[in-house]
Design an enzyme around this catalytic site. Sequence first.
Site, PDB file in Angstrom:
ATOM      1  N   LEU A 175      10.908   1.443   6.838  1.00  0.00           N
ATOM      2  CA  LEU A 175      10.815   2.063   5.180  1.00  0.00           C
ATOM      3  C   LEU A 175      10.973   3.090   5.347  1.00  0.00           C
ATOM      4  O   LEU A 175      10.974   3.924   6.379  1.00  0.00           O
ATOM      5  CB  LEU A 175       9.364   1.970   5.408  1.00  0.00           C
ATOM      6  CG  LEU A 175       8.529   2.642   4.740  1.00  0.00           C
ATOM      7  CD1 LEU A 175       8.196   1.561   3.776  1.00  0.00           C
ATOM      8  CD2 LEU A 175       7.730   3.396   4.562  1.00  0.00           C
ATOM      9  N   LYS A 227       6.644  -1.937   1.583  1.00  0.00           N
ATOM     10  CA  LYS A 227       5.348  -1.210   2.858  1.00  0.00           C
ATOM     11  C   LYS A 227       4.500  -1.940   2.448  1.00  0.00           C
ATOM     12  O   LYS A 227       3.108  -1.660   1.137  1.00  0.00           O
ATOM     13  CB  LYS A 227       4.817  -0.049   1.770  1.00  0.00           C
ATOM     14  CG  LYS A 227       4.152   1.187   2.571  1.00  0.00           C
ATOM     15  CD  LYS A 227       3.785   2.389   2.554  1.00  0.00           C
ATOM     16  CE  LYS A 227       3.649   3.280   3.201  1.00  0.00           C
ATOM     17  NZ  LYS A 227       3.406   2.716   4.876  1.00  0.00           N
ATOM     18  N   TYR A 238       1.045  -0.850   0.206  1.00  0.00           N
ATOM     19  CA  TYR A 238      -0.147  -0.242   0.580  1.00  0.00           C
ATOM     20  C   TYR A 238       1.124   0.808  -0.174  1.00  0.00           C
ATOM     21  O   TYR A 238       1.981   1.812   0.634  1.00  0.00           O
ATOM     22  CB  TYR A 238      -1.093   0.095   1.826  1.00  0.00           C
ATOM     23  CG  TYR A 238      -0.408   0.601   1.953  1.00  0.00           C
ATOM     24  CD1 TYR A 238       0.663  -0.626   3.283  1.00  0.00           C
ATOM     25  CD2 TYR A 238      -0.349   1.144   3.241  1.00  0.00           C
ATOM     26  CE1 TYR A 238       1.181  -0.288   4.292  1.00  0.00           C
ATOM     27  CE2 TYR A 238       0.039   2.149   4.386  1.00  0.00           C
ATOM     28  CZ  TYR A 238       1.092   0.623   5.097  1.00  0.00           C
ATOM     29  OH  TYR A 238       1.637   1.399   6.166  1.00  0.00           O
ATOM     30  N   GLU A 290      12.223   2.302  14.247  1.00  0.00           N
ATOM     31  CA  GLU A 290      11.857   3.910  13.088  1.00  0.00           C
ATOM     32  C   GLU A 290      10.300   3.351  14.175  1.00  0.00           C
ATOM     33  O   GLU A 290      10.077   2.591  15.166  1.00  0.00           O
ATOM     34  CB  GLU A 290      11.096   3.433  12.103  1.00  0.00           C
ATOM     35  CG  GLU A 290      10.793   2.429  12.079  1.00  0.00           C
ATOM     36  CD  GLU A 290      10.208   1.811  10.594  1.00  0.00           C
ATOM     37  OE1 GLU A 290       9.844   2.985   9.599  1.00  0.00           O
ATOM     38  OE2 GLU A 290      10.337   0.558   9.659  1.00  0.00           O
TER      39      GLU A 290
HETATM   40  N1  PDD Z   1       2.946   5.351   7.403  1.00  0.00           N
HETATM   41  N2  PDD Z   1       7.836   3.656   8.674  1.00  0.00           N
HETATM   42  C1  PDD Z   1       6.301   3.116   8.681  1.00  0.00           C
HETATM   43  C2  PDD Z   1       6.334   1.636   9.736  1.00  0.00           C
HETATM   44  C3  PDD Z   1       5.283   3.359   7.861  1.00  0.00           C
HETATM   45  O1  PDD Z   1       4.358   2.790   8.209  1.00  0.00           O
HETATM   46  C4  PDD Z   1       5.282   4.945   7.825  1.00  0.00           C
HETATM   47  C5  PDD Z   1       4.382   5.164   6.674  1.00  0.00           C
HETATM   48  C6  PDD Z   1       6.433   5.299   7.847  1.00  0.00           C
HETATM   49  C7  PDD Z   1       6.586   7.100   7.069  1.00  0.00           C
HETATM   50  O2  PDD Z   1       6.470   7.008   6.066  1.00  0.00           O
HETATM   51  P1  PDD Z   1       6.042   8.296   4.959  1.00  0.00           P
HETATM   52  O3  PDD Z   1       7.314   9.042   5.321  1.00  0.00           O
HETATM   53  O4  PDD Z   1       6.489   7.502   3.555  1.00  0.00           O
HETATM   54  O5  PDD Z   1       4.345   8.325   4.815  1.00  0.00           O
HETATM   55  C8  PDD Z   1       7.712   4.769   8.166  1.00  0.00           C
HETATM   56  C9  PDD Z   1       1.948   5.301   6.772  1.00  0.00           C
HETATM   57  C10 PDD Z   1       1.501   6.719   6.742  1.00  0.00           C
HETATM   58  C11 PDD Z   1       0.208   4.355   7.464  1.00  0.00           C
HETATM   59  O6  PDD Z   1       0.983   3.525   7.673  1.00  0.00           O
HETATM   60  O7  PDD Z   1      -0.636   4.946   7.696  1.00  0.00           O
END
Ligand code: PDD
Length: 284
Positions: A206, A148, A33, A181
């Site tokens: 990620l 992801k 996703y 993270e």
């Molecule tokens: N989450 N690390 C993890 C485990 C994440 O699920 C996310 C994003 C990030 C940040 O990635 P980005 O900057 O590309 O949004 C880091 C999304 C927003 C979610 O699961 O809703």
Amino acid sequence: MSRIAYVNGRYLPHAEAGVHIEDRGYQFADGVYEVCGVRDGKLMDETLHLERLQRSLRELRIGMPVPLPALRHILRETIRQNRISNGMVYFQVTRGVAPRDHPFPKDARPSLVVTAKRLNEGRIAAAVASGVEVITLPDRRWARRDIKSIALLPNILAKQAAREAGAYEAWLVDADGFVTEGSSTNAWIVDREGRLVTRPAGPDILNGITRRVLLEAARREGIEVVERPFTPEEAKSAREAFISASSAIIIPVIRIDGQPVGNAVPGSTTLRLREAYSRVGELS
Ligand code: PDD
């Protein structure tokens, strides 16, 4: 106004939208996703999100559900039909519908679902203004966190534990004692010398799109950046800490496991980076 969802070629009322019970996403979490921010009706960092989606799909050998230009159109159309000016669009691709069996099915077509929603701007503004608390927990996820994947069970358990502890986010800690993270965010500190520190991209985290844009924003601001792992102890004695994700860009962290970070107020570098983010725009 009622919400609209896109499911495999059709725009449907949100309440009636669904996939087949044998969708492999539903049965095996066999899918990926993206969450992409929408500001003033425009997708933020769209190309970077689409590139990451394609990479995740390649790593799992799932095909693109529709050609890239069609996907771009569907994202815009979902935003338009939901009349979102500030919010986010969620898109998910699974390996498709097939009788339940572990190996890849021979001729399933990948499923595509797209939804859009408004941002809770008040909640984000409050979190940015006050800063939030995080707790640390062991990282119990699989070894390919760079993909992801929609398989988020360890992430949701960590987030729930954080919320039950009265915290906003959980920072996950690897077997060597370093923060990987957050459960849905990347983790950052500003060390005592004013350097921005975050874990390098790799299979352990990620590689957040916000993370990538912020690294560029920091360099343009002349802030020294060090990509290296850090421990919870170092974070607790850091000058500043924050989390990043597409939904809220940056949220200051003012307490870790109950211990104040700096003066327990949002840090100046953190707030400066939040401003700088909007000036970077899409990386090419
Ligand atoms: N989450 N690390 C993890 C485990 C994440 O699920 C996310 C994003 C990030 C940040 O990635 P980005 O900057 O590309 O949004 C880091 C999304 C927003 C979610 O699961 O809703």
